[in-house]
Structure formats: structure tokens, C-alpha cells
Design a protein around this motif. Structure first.
Motif, short mmCIF file in Angstrom:
data_model
loop_
_atom_site.label_atom_id
_atom_site.label_comp_id
_atom_site.label_asym_id
_atom_site.label_seq_id
_atom_site.Cartn_x
_atom_site.Cartn_y
_atom_site.Cartn_z
N ILE A 70 40.89 20.49 30.20
CA ILE A 70 39.54 20.58 30.76
C ILE A 70 39.54 20.15 32.22
N ARG A 71 40.32 19.12 32.53
CA ARG A 71 40.30 18.57 33.88
C ARG A 71 41.13 19.38 34.87
N LEU A 72 42.23 19.98 34.41
CA LEU A 72 43.18 20.54 35.38
C LEU A 72 43.52 22.01 35.18
N VAL A 73 43.27 22.56 34.00
CA VAL A 73 43.78 23.90 33.73
C VAL A 73 43.14 24.95 34.63
N ILE A 74 41.92 24.71 35.08
CA ILE A 74 41.27 25.65 36.02
C ILE A 74 41.40 25.16 37.45
N ARG A 75 41.24 23.84 37.64
CA ARG A 75 41.23 23.29 39.00
C ARG A 75 42.53 23.57 39.75
N SER A 76 43.66 23.26 39.12
CA SER A 76 44.94 23.38 39.84
C SER A 76 45.26 24.83 40.23
N PRO A 77 45.20 25.79 39.29
CA PRO A 77 45.45 27.18 39.71
C PRO A 77 44.44 27.67 40.74
N PHE A 78 43.16 27.27 40.58
CA PHE A 78 42.15 27.70 41.54
C PHE A 78 42.44 27.16 42.93
N LEU A 79 42.85 25.89 43.00
CA LEU A 79 43.18 25.31 44.31
C LEU A 79 44.35 26.05 44.95
N VAL A 80 45.37 26.35 44.14
CA VAL A 80 46.52 27.06 44.68
C VAL A 80 46.11 28.43 45.20
N LEU A 81 45.41 29.20 44.38
CA LEU A 81 44.99 30.54 44.80
C LEU A 81 43.98 30.48 45.94
N GLY A 82 43.05 29.52 45.84
CA GLY A 82 42.05 29.39 46.90
C GLY A 82 42.67 29.02 48.23
N ALA A 83 43.64 28.09 48.19
CA ALA A 83 44.30 27.69 49.44
C ALA A 83 45.07 28.87 50.05
N ILE A 84 45.70 29.69 49.19
CA ILE A 84 46.43 30.86 49.70
C ILE A 84 45.46 31.86 50.34
N VAL A 85 44.33 32.10 49.67
CA VAL A 85 43.33 33.02 50.22
C VAL A 85 42.80 32.51 51.55
N MET A 86 42.49 31.21 51.61
CA MET A 86 41.98 30.64 52.86
C MET A 86 43.03 30.72 53.96
#
Length: 576
Positions: free
Chosen positions: A131-147
Motif C-alpha cells: 500500500i505504501r510503496l507499490v505505486i509510489r516508487s514506480p510512479f516516482l521513477v516514471l514521473g522523474a523520467i518524464v520530467m
């Protein structure tokens, strides 16, 4: 974990809100490098203190909102995981309580204890971390790449390379560690088994002065567990170093080529700093994801072990339309009809071709050598096991066609090993009948020859019983378990060699008091003198009934019974 998802159905709201708020926190985190870039390129470059202060307040506001979202997510994760663990643990316990003796013998007590404690705790932790990390971590990785692509597409290619290499590392380590974590849990079962045997057999171990050998058993079991854990730990330990190497290598490339871009005027210093911040976010997210992978690997192995037990269907089940057994005149109370029974995994049957009728209200003795099949015989009456051939009938109805609860309600069983539970003496006796009053309890204690020592206890029926009855002698425990069975006022009383610790005088007094028992009594004993006055005696040898009848009949017709009586008479004469 998918097979256990049913235990999350009451926490759908937490499972949705938790990741959503964590996602919002990640969005705020992705905005921070852009704000920092503006501070550097606009505020610091123009030496505008007001702008820097305004952007600083914005950063504080983003941080406060992110913290609030993180706390809400943490609350949802804790509520969901703890509820999941509670429901799963309760369901697991209910499920194993439906097992017959066959399933319990196969799975083993230490393994079941490990699964309901360590394995469920690990599965519970996996739910919280998902619940805490399964969405946050991949989203941060993909979001940082997009940014990063919005800032400079060429430098962002390094981000893609870093993410791909890290994903390959994560997959390889996950593939290698999941089987190892299953092995670790099995080795933990072994440690639990050795610990249980050591604690339960402490008196025997000390009596034989085998403490060193017992300690060596524990050291060997712990060493095996340690080797497996170290092997898994060595592989898992590669996660962080490899991730750091990949990300820091990418940082060097961004700094080098970003510096060239700044000199060429295609990038600003603030944008390079923003790229470095996004790389740092990717690094932290991948480290968190790596740790999540380790936890999920353990959780997956534990969930698999839990699901394996939940998938085991009890071999004994109530019939769809149970028949009610009612005593009828002329119908034997208990009947064995050509019964063949074999324990699961045994090489030979424990009972073979047993045919006997036991009349209602009679007292029947069972005698024979060790392993002759006496206990197996009586365990088929309450349907602890099912026969392979033939039938066992109570009141004319096959026990397999009766409700197990109704069948066992008629039976009072006193096992070979006197088992008492921690609590008061009254609570132990009321296992037989929860609504039994003091008069019924004292009546049962009197019949079981336990009244004198209970009366001598300062607190009487409120006396505390230690775990397993450790604060009582063997004979006292046996008499209390007999009293517990009598409190139920059963129609069938089964005494499975439950007077072996009693002296001859107490044994005789117990037999005399049981002569007034209105129901059917089956009494297993190694003493022929104990069974002498029984209405019928069954002589067992190698899983078959070698003789049946009264004492006088067997003395005249059964050579095996005569040998047993003669050997015991000679032994008593030798002692005199």
C-alpha cells in the motif's frame, strides 16, 4: 498473495485511499526540483530575495501537504494490514481446527505454528508495504523520467538506461531469492520442532543427562537456518550497491554532459540541478523498491505456505444429510463390521477384519501388546479417522453418516496422555459441560477418585492449573481428565489406558465407582486385573481381535490372554 486477497475485502477503502494519497505525495515531490530550478535560475541569478522567500514558502507548503498525505497513507496501510492479518489468522486457525488427526499428523504442529505466526506476520508486512510503496516508487521513477524529458531529451536517455538496468537487477535478484525464502521458512519449521521437543521433553533430557546433545540438535538446526538465510542475504545485499552504482554512474554522466550543455547555452544551471534532483528521487525510489522486492519475496513465499494449508481439505466432513442415531432395543450400542484401518503413510493396517458388537450399558475391556491396535480401535468410534473398509456403527448408524458434533457429544474420551489447560480447575472440568454446577463437578471428582486431593487444595475448584498441568502429579492429572469426561455425563465413556499412573488401591476404587456408571464403558489397560470384572474383554494382537468374552471364557479359550495373565501374575509374585 492473490489467493489470500479474499481477506482484504473489508478494507477496500483503505486499499484505495492509501495508494491515492501516496500518489499525491509523489506528485508534490516531483514538483520540488522544478521549484528549486526556478529559485536558482530566477531568484539567485537576479539576487531577488523576495522571490527566493516566496519559493521557499511554496517548498514548505509542498512538504507539509506531502507529510499529511504520507500520514494518511500510513494510517490506511496499518489499518488494512493489521485487519488482514487478524482475519487471516482467525480463518487459518478455524481451518486447521477442522482437520482430522490425519491432516494434523501430516502437516505437523511446529510447521502449523510457524505458519500462523511468522508466515502470517510476513504476509501482513507485505500488505502494508504494498500500500505504501507499490505505486509510489514506480510512479516516482516514471514521473522523474518524464520530467527529465521535459527538461532535456538527450540527457533523459541516461535515465531510461538507468531504469532499465535497475529493473534487470531487481528481476534477477527476485528470481533467485524467492525459492531461498521458502527454504528459510522450512528451516524455521525445523527450529520450531526442535524447540518444542526440547521444552516438552526437558525432564527426559535432564534425566538422561543429554543436555549437550540437545543443545547440539538446536545448533545444527540453527546453523542450517543460518546458512540459508546468509545465502539469501548475500544475494539480496547486492540490491543497494548495484542500484547505487547504476544511479551514481548516471549522475556522473548527467553532470559531465549537462555541464557541456550549460557551457553551450542549451541548459541552465538550475535545470541541471533539477535533473540531479530527479536522479536522486529515482535513486531513493529504486532503493525503496528494492527493499519492497525483498519484503514481497518473503511475503510471497510465506503466502504460498499459508495458502498450501488453506487448500488442504479436511478428509473428514459431515454428511450433507446427517442421520440421527437413536438407541433402539436389541440394537448394539457400538458395532464394528469387518473394519480395516490404516494410518496415512503406514506400511501395514493397524486394524484388520475387526468385527465385534458392544451392547448398550456394558463395560468392555481392551487388552493387548503395545501397537496391537487398541487405541486405533477406540479412536474410530468418535470418528477421529475414517476406516478404509467395513463400517463402525453407533446405535445402528454408520458414524460417517452422523453429525460429528452430535456423535462426539455422546462420548467422553480420556486420552493416554492426560492433557490439561492453563486456567482454573473449574474451567478445566467445565470443558466437559460448560453449564455444570458445583454439585456436578464434585460428583464427577468423587467418581474419578480426585475429590480428596482437590479438597486439600487451598482454593479448591478455583485452584490454578499450570500449562499442561505441570503443577500436578501424573496420577492427579489422569484423575482430573477422567472427571472432566464424567462431567459431560456421556453415553459412551472411553478410558484409553488413562489409569496407568494410579496405584492399585486407587485403580480398584475407580473401577468400583465406575460400576455405577449408566452408560457404555470401554477401558483400555495393560493390567489384566483391572479388566477382570468387565462384561466383555477384547484381546488384540497385530491389529486383529484374537479373543473376546469374559475373563473366565478367555482363560479357557484364548491362549494369548492366558499368557498375559500368567506373565503379570508371575511378575507380581516375583515382586512379592
Amino acid at each position: 498473495m492473490r489467493r489470500l486477497a479474499v481477506y482484504l475485502k473489508h478494507y477496500k477503502k483503505e486499499m484505495i485511499l492509501g495508494p491515492v494519497f501516496k500518489l499525491i505525495e509523489a506528485v508534490f515531490e516531483l514538483i520540488v526540483p522544478l521549484v528549486m530550478a526556478r529559485i536558482i535560475d530566477v531568484g539567485i541569478a537576479a539576487q531577488d530575495g523576495g522571490y527566493v522567500l516566496k519559493m521557499g514558502v511554496l517548498l514548505f507548503f509542498l512538504g507539509a501537504l506531502g507529510l499529511m498525505c504520507a500520514l494518511i497513507c500510513q494510517y490506511c496501510a496499518a489499518r488494512c494490514s493489521q485487519g488482514f492479518g487478524t482475519e487471516l489468522r482467525s480463518a487459518f486457525f478455524r481451518h486447521i481446527n477442522r482437520f482430522s488427526h490425519a491432516e494434523l499428523d501430516k502437516l505437523g504442529t511446529p510447521s502449523l505454528i510457524t505458519r500462523i505466526t511468522s508466515d502470517i506476520n510476513q504476509a501482513q508486512l507485505s500488505v502494508a508495504m504494498m500500500i505504501r510503496l507499490v505505486i509510489r516508487s514506480p510512479f516516482l521513477v516514471l514521473g522523474a523520467i518524464v520530467m527529465a524529458f521535459t527538461i532535456d531529451a538527450r540527457l533523459a536517455l541516461f535515465f531510461l538506461l538507468a531504469a532499465g538496468l535497475t529493473a534487470a537487477v531487481l528481476y534477477s535478484i527476485l528470481h533467485a531469492t524467492v525459492p531461498l525464502y521458502r527454504t528459510i521458512q522450512k528451516k524455521l519449521d525445523r527450529v520450531g520442532l526442535v524447540t518444542r521437543e526440547s521444552l516438552e521433553g526437558a525432564r527426559v533430557i535432564r534425566a538422561f543427562a543429554r543436555q549437550k546433545d540437545d543443545a547440539q540438535r538446536m545448533e545444527d538446526a540453527s546453523a542450517q537456518l543460518c546458512l540459508s538465510a546468509v545465502r539469501a542475504g548475500r544475494i539480496s545485499a547486492l540490491l543497494n550497491p548495484l542500484t547505487y552504482v547504476i544511479i551514481n554512474g548516471t549522475v556522473l554522466c548527467v553532470l559531465w554532459f549537462g555541464g557541456l550543455e550549460v557551457n553551450a547555452g542549451r541548459l541552465t544551471q538550475g535545470e541541471v540541478i533539477a535533473l540531479i534532483n530527479y536522479l536522486s528521487q529515482i535513486l531513493l525510489a529504486l532503493i525503496a523498491l528494492a527493499n519492497l522486492i525483498v519484503i514481497l519475496s518473503k511475503g510471497y513465499a510465506s503466502a504460498h505456505r499459508i495458502a498450501d494449508v488453506l487448500a488442504v481439505e479436511p478428509s473428514l466432513a459431515d454428511p450433507v444429510q446427517p442421520q440421527k442415531a437413536l438407541p433402539k432395543d436389541g440394537v448394539p450400542k457400538i458395532e464394528f463390521d469387518h473394519v480395516v484401518f490404516c494410518y496415512p503413510g503406514a506400511q501395514a493396517p493397524s486394524l484388520s477384519g475387526c468385527t465385534v458388537s458392544i451392547a448398550a450399558g456394558s463395560t468392555v475391556g481392551l487388552i493387548g501388546g503395545t501397537g496391537a491396535g487398541k487405541s486405533s480401535f477406540v479412536h474410530l468410534i468418535p470418528r477421529f479417522y475414517d476406516v478404509q473398509q467395513g463400517a463402525v456403527r453407533v446405535d445402528g448408524v454408520d458414524v460417517r453418516r452422523q453429525s460429528m458434533a452430535a456423535l462426539r457429544q455422546k462420548i467422553g474420551l480420556v486420552p493416554q496422555n492426560a492433557v490439561l489447560f492453563s486456567g482454573t480447575l473449574r474451567e478445566n472440568l467445565q470443558w466437559g459441560r460448560t453449564d455444570a454446577d458445583d454439585e456436578a463437578l464434585w460428583q464427577a471428582l468423587c467418581m474419578a477418585q480426585a475429590e480428596p486431593f482437590v479438597r486439600a487444595m487451598p482454593e479448591g475448584l478455583e485452584s490454578r492449573i499450570a500449562q499442561g498441568g505441570r503443577n500436578l502429579s501424573g496420577g492427579q492429572r489422569q484423575r482430573l481428565t477422567i472427571a472432566r469426561a464424567l462431567v459431560r455425563q456421556p453415553e459412551i465413556l472411553i478410558l484409553d489406558d488413562s489409569a496407568s499412573a494410579l496405584d492399585l488401591a486407587t485403580d480398584a476404587a475407580l473401577r468400583q465407582s465406575l460400576s455405577d456408571f449408566p452408560g457404555t464403558v470401554l477401558m483400555i489397560s495393560q493390567r489384566a486385573s483391572t479388566l477382570r470384572q468387565c462384561d466383555q474383554i477384547l484381546v488384540f494382537e497385530d491389529g486383529r481381535i484374537a479373543g473376546q468374552g469374559s475373563h473366565e471364557t478367555l482363560m479357557a479359550q484364548c491362549a494369548i490372554y492366558r499368557e498375559i495373565v500368567a506373565s503379570q501374575t508371575q511378575a507380581q509374585g516375583g515382586q512379592q
